[in-house]
Write a protein that holds these residues in place. Structure first.
Motif, PDB file in Angstrom:
ATOM      1  N   SER A   1       3.913  -2.477   3.562  1.00 17.75           N
ATOM      2  CA  SER A   1       2.687  -3.105   3.067  1.00 17.75           C
ATOM      3  C   SER A   1       2.772  -3.327   1.568  1.00 17.75           C
ATOM      4  CB  SER A   1       1.470  -2.243   3.410  1.00 17.75           C
ATOM      5  OG  SER A   1       1.538  -1.001   2.735  1.00 17.75           O
ATOM      6  N   ALA A   2       1.929  -4.221   1.069  1.00 12.19           N
ATOM      7  CA  ALA A   2       1.906  -4.515  -0.370  1.00 12.19           C
ATOM      8  C   ALA A   2       1.462  -3.306  -1.176  1.00 12.19           C
ATOM      9  CB  ALA A   2       0.976  -5.702  -0.633  1.00 12.19           C
ATOM     10  N   PHE A   3       0.609  -2.480  -0.591  1.00  6.00           N
ATOM     11  CA  PHE A   3       0.129  -1.288  -1.300  1.00  6.00           C
ATOM     12  C   PHE A   3       1.283  -0.328  -1.574  1.00  6.00           C
ATOM     13  CE2 PHE A   3      -1.218   3.165  -0.810  1.00  6.00           C
ATOM     14  CZ  PHE A   3      -2.043   3.289  -1.920  1.00  6.00           C
ATOM     15  N   SER A   4       2.106  -0.052  -0.570  1.00  9.45           N
ATOM     16  CA  SER A   4       3.223   0.881  -0.756  1.00  9.45           C
ATOM     17  C   SER A   4       4.276   0.302  -1.691  1.00  9.45           C
ATOM     18  CB  SER A   4       3.841   1.222   0.602  1.00  9.45           C
ATOM     19  OG  SER A   4       2.916   1.871   1.433  1.00  9.45           O
ATOM     20  N   THR A   5       4.499  -1.002  -1.608  1.00 13.44           N
ATOM     21  CA  THR A   5       5.513  -1.631  -2.449  1.00 13.44           C
ATOM     22  C   THR A   5       5.141  -1.577  -3.932  1.00 13.44           C
ATOM     23  OG1 THR A   5       6.038  -3.118  -0.612  1.00 13.44           O
ATOM     24  CG2 THR A   5       6.847  -3.735  -2.801  1.00 13.44           C
ATOM     25  N   ASN A   6       3.860  -1.788  -4.228  1.00  7.78           N
ATOM     26  CA  ASN A   6       3.398  -1.838  -5.618  1.00  7.78           C
ATOM     27  C   ASN A   6       2.640  -0.564  -6.012  1.00  7.78           C
ATOM     28  OD1 ASN A   6       4.356  -4.536  -5.694  1.00  7.78           O
ATOM     29  ND2 ASN A   6       2.425  -5.257  -4.792  1.00  7.78           N
ATOM     30  N   LEU A   7       2.922   0.545  -5.338  1.00  4.87           N
ATOM     31  CA  LEU A   7       2.163   1.776  -5.563  1.00  4.87           C
ATOM     32  C   LEU A   7       2.251   2.258  -7.011  1.00  4.87           C
ATOM     33  CD1 LEU A   7       0.489   4.103  -4.376  1.00  4.87           C
ATOM     34  CD2 LEU A   7       2.632   5.246  -3.774  1.00  4.87           C
ATOM     35  N   SER A   8       3.428   2.265  -7.573  1.00  3.65           N
ATOM     36  CA  SER A   8       3.608   2.807  -8.932  1.00  3.65           C
ATOM     37  C   SER A   8       2.958   1.938  -9.996  1.00  3.65           C
ATOM     38  CB  SER A   8       5.095   2.964  -9.238  1.00  3.65           C
ATOM     39  OG  SER A   8       5.759   1.716  -9.127  1.00  3.65           O
ATOM     40  N   GLU A   9       2.674   0.675  -9.679  1.00  2.37           N
ATOM     41  CA  GLU A   9       2.081  -0.229 -10.662  1.00  2.37           C
ATOM     42  C   GLU A   9       0.561  -0.124 -10.730  1.00  2.37           C
ATOM     43  OE1 GLU A   9       3.418  -4.096  -9.673  1.00  2.37           O
ATOM     44  OE2 GLU A   9       5.565  -3.599  -9.779  1.00  2.37           O
ATOM     45  N   ILE A  10      -0.062   0.524  -9.732  1.00  4.14           N
ATOM     46  CA  ILE A  10      -1.522   0.641  -9.709  1.00  4.14           C
ATOM     47  C   ILE A  10      -1.909   1.921 -10.439  1.00  4.14           C
ATOM     48  CG2 ILE A  10      -3.575   0.688  -8.253  1.00  4.14           C
ATOM     49  CD1 ILE A  10      -1.941  -0.537  -6.011  1.00  4.14           C
ATOM     50  N   THR A  11      -2.633   1.765 -11.553  1.00  2.00           N
ATOM     51  CA  THR A  11      -3.017   2.931 -12.364  1.00  2.00           C
ATOM     52  C   THR A  11      -4.520   3.159 -12.378  1.00  2.00           C
ATOM     53  OG1 THR A  11      -3.069   1.519 -14.344  1.00  2.00           O
ATOM     54  CG2 THR A  11      -1.004   2.710 -13.857  1.00  2.00           C
TER      55      THR A  11
ATOM     56  N   VAL B   1      -7.818   3.425  -4.776  1.00  2.00           N
ATOM     57  CA  VAL B   1      -8.505   3.859  -3.545  1.00  2.00           C
ATOM     58  C   VAL B   1      -8.868   2.661  -2.679  1.00  2.00           C
ATOM     59  CG1 VAL B   1     -10.566   5.000  -2.642  1.00  2.00           C
ATOM     60  CG2 VAL B   1      -9.366   5.973  -4.599  1.00  2.00           C
ATOM     61  N   ASP B   2      -9.340   1.566  -3.316  1.00  2.00           N
ATOM     62  CA  ASP B   2      -9.699   0.367  -2.548  1.00  2.00           C
ATOM     63  C   ASP B   2      -8.488  -0.211  -1.819  1.00  2.00           C
ATOM     64  OD1 ASP B   2     -12.304   0.590  -3.374  1.00  2.00           O
ATOM     65  OD2 ASP B   2     -12.090  -0.830  -5.050  1.00  2.00           O
ATOM     66  N   GLN B   3      -7.357  -0.272  -2.494  1.00  6.54           N
ATOM     67  CA  GLN B   3      -6.147  -0.816  -1.874  1.00  6.54           C
ATOM     68  C   GLN B   3      -5.621   0.101  -0.772  1.00  6.54           C
ATOM     69  OE1 GLN B   3      -4.649  -3.856  -2.353  1.00  6.54           O
ATOM     70  NE2 GLN B   3      -6.559  -4.226  -3.466  1.00  6.54           N
ATOM     71  N   TYR B   4      -5.736   1.401  -0.980  1.00  7.25           N
ATOM     72  CA  TYR B   4      -5.313   2.372   0.043  1.00  7.25           C
ATOM     73  C   TYR B   4      -6.149   2.198   1.309  1.00  7.25           C
ATOM     74  CZ  TYR B   4      -4.838   6.909   2.403  1.00  7.25           C
ATOM     75  OH  TYR B   4      -4.661   7.901   3.328  1.00  7.25           O
ATOM     76  N   ASN B   5      -7.466   2.132   1.138  1.00  8.29           N
ATOM     77  CA  ASN B   5      -8.363   1.980   2.294  1.00  8.29           C
ATOM     78  C   ASN B   5      -8.143   0.634   2.991  1.00  8.29           C
ATOM     79  OD1 ASN B   5      -9.538   4.488   1.909  1.00  8.29           O
ATOM     80  ND2 ASN B   5     -11.236   3.690   0.687  1.00  8.29           N
ATOM     81  N   LYS B   6      -7.978  -0.437   2.195  1.00  4.55           N
ATOM     82  CA  LYS B   6      -7.799  -1.769   2.788  1.00  4.55           C
ATOM     83  C   LYS B   6      -6.478  -1.861   3.558  1.00  4.55           C
ATOM     84  CE  LYS B   6      -7.703  -6.696   1.653  1.00  4.55           C
ATOM     85  NZ  LYS B   6      -6.494  -6.932   2.471  1.00  4.55           N
ATOM     86  N   SER B   7      -5.418  -1.310   2.981  1.00  5.12           N
ATOM     87  CA  SER B   7      -4.117  -1.371   3.643  1.00  5.12           C
ATOM     88  C   SER B   7      -4.127  -0.621   4.963  1.00  5.12           C
ATOM     89  CB  SER B   7      -3.045  -0.790   2.720  1.00  5.12           C
ATOM     90  OG  SER B   7      -1.791  -0.760   3.357  1.00  5.12           O
ATOM     91  N   LEU B   8      -4.661   0.604   4.973  1.00  7.18           N
ATOM     92  CA  LEU B   8      -4.696   1.391   6.208  1.00  7.18           C
ATOM     93  C   LEU B   8      -5.647   0.784   7.235  1.00  7.18           C
ATOM     94  CD1 LEU B   8      -4.548   5.165   5.163  1.00  7.18           C
ATOM     95  CD2 LEU B   8      -2.831   3.799   6.325  1.00  7.18           C
TER      96      LEU B   8
END
Length: 523
Positions: free
Chosen positions: A200-210, A216-223
């Motif tokens: 998913s895009a969330f896991s790929t760009n995880l380190s870039e989200i600060t 939290v919004d991206q985590y919830n949306k991805s799952l």
């Protein structure tokens, strides 16, 4: 050749049946109709026109059972009620005392009204079944000229009497329905689920989200998107029906054979057929009793090491419902707004009771110790917290907690990064502070229309609880290392509870008495 009646043993009769040479009573057309006429003649005091073989619709299914003690027949009684789909059941000769519990033989969705005799052991007005010897000992009586009784039929034997099923020409109460949303969770392949999460895009760009809120919004949306893809939600309307959790296929097949033997005996009227039916009837009763015992015994054994689950099991056995009643309202939305306004007003009232300025009574302790930051967590610590926590979920969670536990190795980096971001920024997003509030009645018997008799129970998202446990571990560790904890405090401390507090008080009292000191306990 004319067949005469003789008495043979059950084993002999089975041997005769296996050879196919059994002698059978001559049948004739209408024998069952004659049986029905006999029942109608003895059981209906109204004109013959009031009894119809084609009951009108809508109608109410009435069952009449002469139980001869319901205490030892709870399983067979509940099964009979559910099997015939009775709306109303009249039970005679219950042999219950006024203070006896009726929960064990009252199916879910039914209400038991007990009217015992004052001068005798129990029971009530006798209404109807038929005796197994063919005698009509009980009656169903209606007023002359009324057509309330539409249909009467004798069913299986329950005690010395048979169950009598009646249809009444009156409106049946509406069936209870509810709208449910379900997901086929068993169809989820955890390996494929975790693979989709990794790509998913969330896991790929995880380190870039600060930013914590965006994270939290991206985590919830991805799952949520992955969850909907693997187990889409389906909404449907279902009818609420009572059921017995211990019922199995073996009982169903045995009951089917019992009905066949009963029909055969009613046609032939032979004693040997009655014995075969009676033998199968007792076999079915034994199956149901053993199935019920084995089911609840397994539940108790499974919760032997879990006190909380043990209490839940006994609540099931004792039919103690955990559902809290709610006030009457025109709609669910209106009721929710009423509770929301009341709880908000209650909190505001409590705050207004405090004076605007409060003089501090805290003791000034000179110390250079300061907790100015939280140490970051590790994947090992997060794994330990997750696996030791219960698998509870909130409706605000994107996926059930058990899915996260099943794929802990895949979700661990994202969860650790999310928690560390919260610790570094010192913030918790508003979405993690939202909760589903459920009002519960403080005590059974209170007025359920008075909102002051309810207390709010909040259910927070699982992620917020995870962050809370990590922070709590750091605060407790800081207090222990710097000896800042109150030595007499028992709440929110490891290896401390109500039991340890009571033991400490008891020990202090006994020590004082042994020393000859005067002891007083103030609460």
């Amino acid at each position: 050749m004319q067949c005469t009646d003789h008495t043979v043993s059950l084993d002999t009769w089975k041997n005769i049946q296996s050879l196919g040479i059994q002698c059978k009573r001559t049948t004739y057309r209408g024998v069952r109709a004659g049986w029905r006429k006999q029942v109608k003649k003895h059981t209906n005091a109204s004109p013959p026109g009031n009894v119809s073989l084609n009951p009108p619709s809508p109608s109410v299914n009435l069952g009449v059972i002469n139980a001869q003690s319901v205490g030892s027949k709870s399983a067979i009684l509940v099964d009979s009620i559910l099997d015939h789909k009775f709306d109303l059941v009249a039970i005679t000769e219950t042999w219950l005392k006024p203070d006896d519990s009726t929960a064990d033989f009252t199916p879910d969705g039914y209400t038991f009204t007990h009217i015992p005799r004052v001068s005798k052991r129990g029971g009530g007005h006798v209404t109807e079944p038929t005796h197994y010897l063919g005698r009509m000992l009980d009656l169903v009586i209606s007023r002359e000229g009324e057509s309330i009784l539409a249909h009467t039929k004798v069913k299986e034997r329950f005690s010395d009497h048979f169950v009598l099923a009646c249809k009444l020409n009156m409106n049946r109460p509406p069936t209870l329905k509810k709208i449910i949303t379900t997901r086929h969770l068993k169809a989820i392949n955890i390996t494929d689920f975790c693979s989709d999460f990794c790509s998913s895009a969330f896991s790929t760009n995880l380190s870039e989200i600060t930013d914590m809120s965006h994270l939290v919004d991206q985590y919830n949306k991805s799952l949520t998107d992955i969850f909907n893809m693997h187990a889409p939600a389906k909404t449907r309307t279902v009818i609420i029906r009572p059921f017995s959790p211990w019922y199995n296929d073996e009982i169903r097949e045995a009951k089917h054979k019992r009905r066949q033997l009963e029909k055969k005996w009613r046609r032939s009227k032979l004693e040997i057929d009655r014995q075969l039916y009676s033998e199968q009837r007792h076999f079915v009763i034994g199956l149901m009793c053993n199935a019920k015992i084995n089911f609840y015994s397994a539940l108790i054994n499974e919760s032997a090491n879990d006190q909380k689950q043990m209490f839940k099991t006994f609540d099931k056995l004792l039919h103690r419902s955990k559902d809290s009643p709610l006030p009457k309202s025109s709609s669910d939305e209106a009721l929710a707004n009423r509770f929301s306004d009341y709880f908000i007003k209650k909190i505001k009232t409590i705050r207004d009771l405090f004076p605007p300025t409060v003089t501090s009574t805290c003791i000034d302790v000179s110390t250079n110790i300061c907790l100015d930051h939280f140490t970051l967590t590790t994947e090992d610590e997060v794994r330990k917290i997750i696996m030791n926590s219960p698998s509870k979920s909130c409706s605000l969670d994107p996926v059930p907690t058990w899915i996260v536990k099943e794929g802990i190795d895949i979700f661990l980096p994202a969860l650790t990064h999310l928690i560390n971001t919260s610790l570094q920024s010192g913030s918790v997003p508003a979405v993690l502070k939202e909760a589903h509030v459920r009002p519960l009645l403080k005590k059974s018997g209170l007025d359920q229309d008075d909102l002051k008799n309810y207390r709010p129970v909040s259910n927070l998202p699982w992620i917020s609880k995870l962050i809370e446990r990590v922070v709590s571990a750091r605060i407790s560790d800081f207090q222990e290392r710097n000896q800042l904890q109150e030595c007499y405090q028992s709440a929110y401390k490891k290896r401390h509870s109500v039991e340890t507090a009571l033991l400490r008080v008891q020990s202090d009292i006994l020590s004082a008495l042994n020393s000859g000191d005067i002891c007083a306990l103030i609460f």
